[in-house]
Design a protein around this motif. Structure first.
Motif, PDB file in Angstrom:
ATOM      1  N   GLU A  22      30.904  54.834  29.875  1.00 57.23           N
ATOM      2  CA  GLU A  22      30.079  53.631  29.725  1.00 57.23           C
ATOM      3  C   GLU A  22      29.016  53.840  28.649  1.00 57.23           C
ATOM      4  OE1 GLU A  22      28.622  52.927  33.671  1.00 57.23           O
ATOM      5  OE2 GLU A  22      30.633  52.579  34.485  1.00 57.23           O
ATOM      6  N   VAL A  23      28.367  52.746  28.284  1.00 49.22           N
ATOM      7  CA  VAL A  23      27.282  52.754  27.308  1.00 49.22           C
ATOM      8  C   VAL A  23      25.961  52.622  28.058  1.00 49.22           C
ATOM      9  CG1 VAL A  23      26.266  51.578  25.311  1.00 49.22           C
ATOM     10  CG2 VAL A  23      28.756  51.728  25.543  1.00 49.22           C
ATOM     11  N   ILE A  24      24.996  53.476  27.726  1.00 51.12           N
ATOM     12  CA  ILE A  24      23.691  53.410  28.368  1.00 51.12           C
ATOM     13  C   ILE A  24      22.616  53.172  27.308  1.00 51.12           C
ATOM     14  CG2 ILE A  24      24.464  54.994  30.189  1.00 51.12           C
ATOM     15  CD1 ILE A  24      22.518  57.087  28.866  1.00 51.12           C
ATOM     16  N   CYS A  25      21.455  52.703  27.769  1.00 53.91           N
ATOM     17  CA  CYS A  25      20.297  52.525  26.897  1.00 53.91           C
ATOM     18  C   CYS A  25      19.266  53.574  27.276  1.00 53.91           C
ATOM     19  CB  CYS A  25      19.719  51.122  27.067  1.00 53.91           C
ATOM     20  SG  CYS A  25      18.253  50.803  26.051  1.00 53.91           S
ATOM     21  N   LEU A 161      23.634  50.799  32.034  1.00 54.59           N
ATOM     22  CA  LEU A 161      22.413  51.383  32.604  1.00 54.59           C
ATOM     23  C   LEU A 161      21.325  51.401  31.544  1.00 54.59           C
ATOM     24  CD1 LEU A 161      20.990  52.997  34.941  1.00 54.59           C
ATOM     25  CD2 LEU A 161      21.826  55.072  33.814  1.00 54.59           C
ATOM     26  N   TYR A 162      20.153  50.904  31.911  1.00 54.57           N
ATOM     27  CA  TYR A 162      18.993  50.921  31.022  1.00 54.57           C
ATOM     28  C   TYR A 162      17.942  51.855  31.608  1.00 54.57           C
ATOM     29  CZ  TYR A 162      20.801  46.713  28.699  1.00 54.57           C
ATOM     30  OH  TYR A 162      21.574  45.813  28.004  1.00 54.57           O
ATOM     31  N   LEU A 163      17.580  52.908  30.848  1.00 52.70           N
ATOM     32  CA  LEU A 163      16.509  53.804  31.255  1.00 52.70           C
ATOM     33  C   LEU A 163      15.213  53.307  30.626  1.00 52.70           C
ATOM     34  CD1 LEU A 163      18.128  57.346  30.903  1.00 52.70           C
ATOM     35  CD2 LEU A 163      17.965  55.904  32.939  1.00 52.70           C
ATOM     36  N   ASP A 164      14.260  52.948  31.459  1.00 57.11           N
ATOM     37  CA  ASP A 164      13.008  52.367  30.985  1.00 57.11           C
ATOM     38  C   ASP A 164      11.956  53.456  30.839  1.00 57.11           C
ATOM     39  OD1 ASP A 164      10.809  50.892  30.364  1.00 57.11           O
ATOM     40  OD2 ASP A 164      10.768  49.726  32.225  1.00 57.11           O
ATOM     41  N   GLY A 165      11.663  53.801  29.575  1.00 53.00           N
ATOM     42  CA  GLY A 165      10.642  54.804  29.299  1.00 53.00           C
ATOM     43  C   GLY A 165       9.343  54.210  28.809  1.00 53.00           C
ATOM     44  N   GLY A 166       9.169  52.887  28.985  1.00 51.42           N
ATOM     45  CA  GLY A 166       7.962  52.234  28.492  1.00 51.42           C
ATOM     46  C   GLY A 166       8.072  51.942  26.998  1.00 51.42           C
ATOM     47  N   PRO A 167       7.013  51.428  26.384  1.00 51.86           N
ATOM     48  CA  PRO A 167       7.053  51.109  24.955  1.00 51.86           C
ATOM     49  C   PRO A 167       7.330  52.351  24.113  1.00 51.86           C
ATOM     50  CG  PRO A 167       5.107  50.160  25.993  1.00 51.86           C
ATOM     51  CD  PRO A 167       5.718  51.091  26.989  1.00 51.86           C
ATOM     52  N   SER A 168       8.132  52.189  23.058  1.00 54.93           N
ATOM     53  CA  SER A 168       8.422  53.311  22.167  1.00 54.93           C
ATOM     54  C   SER A 168       7.151  53.774  21.482  1.00 54.93           C
ATOM     55  CB  SER A 168       9.439  52.905  21.105  1.00 54.93           C
ATOM     56  OG  SER A 168      10.685  52.643  21.690  1.00 54.93           O
ATOM     57  N   ALA A 169       6.977  55.080  21.433  1.00 55.37           N
ATOM     58  CA  ALA A 169       5.776  55.630  20.820  1.00 55.37           C
ATOM     59  C   ALA A 169       5.781  55.448  19.313  1.00 55.37           C
ATOM     60  CB  ALA A 169       5.640  57.110  21.176  1.00 55.37           C
ATOM     61  N   GLY A 170       6.976  55.553  18.714  1.00 53.02           N
ATOM     62  CA  GLY A 170       7.058  55.500  17.258  1.00 53.02           C
ATOM     63  C   GLY A 170       7.227  54.093  16.731  1.00 53.02           C
ATOM     64  N   GLY A 171       8.341  53.465  17.106  1.00 49.49           N
ATOM     65  CA  GLY A 171       8.607  52.102  16.668  1.00 49.49           C
ATOM     66  C   GLY A 171       9.217  51.993  15.285  1.00 49.49           C
TER      67      GLY A 171
END
Length: 201
Positions: A22-25, A161-171
């Motif tokens: 599967e594909v995950i985020c 599946l989406y793993l939520d790590g909060g806002p990206s630090a770099g962007g």
């Protein structure tokens, strides 16, 4: 399914999804990415389809410690200098792929683009499952997602599946440098050209 990256089940759930093809985020230090098993042709096809990309745009591969050497035919002095200067971090390095690697990422012309992300969650996953084919979590032509909700809006059910790590630090996406032949900056990203040339001096 969305799971906080800090959840104790996160790595196990992500590992199981990868094993199923599967594909995950997943969060990284630049922008959110979507990942799949690079050795599973169907999984790579799902990855490219989720992003609306063709095989003409093969995905880079994220690695943890010691995995780059398993995938490349040659880690040149230039490649080693960039790894030592910028890994883990926003540096993608295009190197010759190992001829016996046995995968099909698309039209790579015998190369592979490698990056070690500066993300505890993603590095833990890479140590658990091995290298992952990963590309930014957005539809082709749309802005990269810097929050998991933006990725979910664009990719929906194409990602299991989406793993939520909060806002990206770099962007900002990674800088891409090819060291196949003379070093060449293919994409200017989070790391400046001056910093690249200084590391290679």
């Amino acid at each position: 399914m969305k799971v906080p990256a800090s959840d104790q089940r996160a790595i196990a759930l992500a590992s199981a999804a990868i094993a199923r093809g599967e594909v995950i985020c997943l969060p990284t230090d630049t922008v959110y990415g979507i990942g799949a098993d690079p050795f599973n042709t169907d999984a790579v096809t799902r990855l490219l389809t989720a992003k609306s990309r063709t095989r003409a745009n093969p995905p880079p591969v994220l690695v943890a410690e010691g995995q780059a050497e398993e995938l490349s035919e040659e880690i040149s002095p230039a490649a080693r200098a960039l790894m030592e200067a910028f890994w883990p971090g926003a540096m993608t390095i295009v190197v010759p792929a190992r001829a016996s690697i046995g995968w099909d990422l698309g039209e790579t012309n015998g190369t592979v683009a490698l990056r070690m992300p500066d993300s505890d969650t993603t590095l833990a996953l890479l140590r658990a499952v091995g290298p992952l084919a990963v590309t930014s979590a957005n539809q082709h032509g749309q802005p990269p997602a810097t929050a998991v909700e933006a990725a979910m809006d664009q990719l929906g059910g194409a990602v299991s599946l989406y793993l939520d790590g909060g806002p990206s630090a770099g962007g900002v996406a990674s800088t891409i440098v090819s060291v196949v032949g003379e070093p060449t900056i293919l994409r200017q990203g989070a790391i400046s050209a001056d910093a690249v040339w200084q590391a290679l001096a």
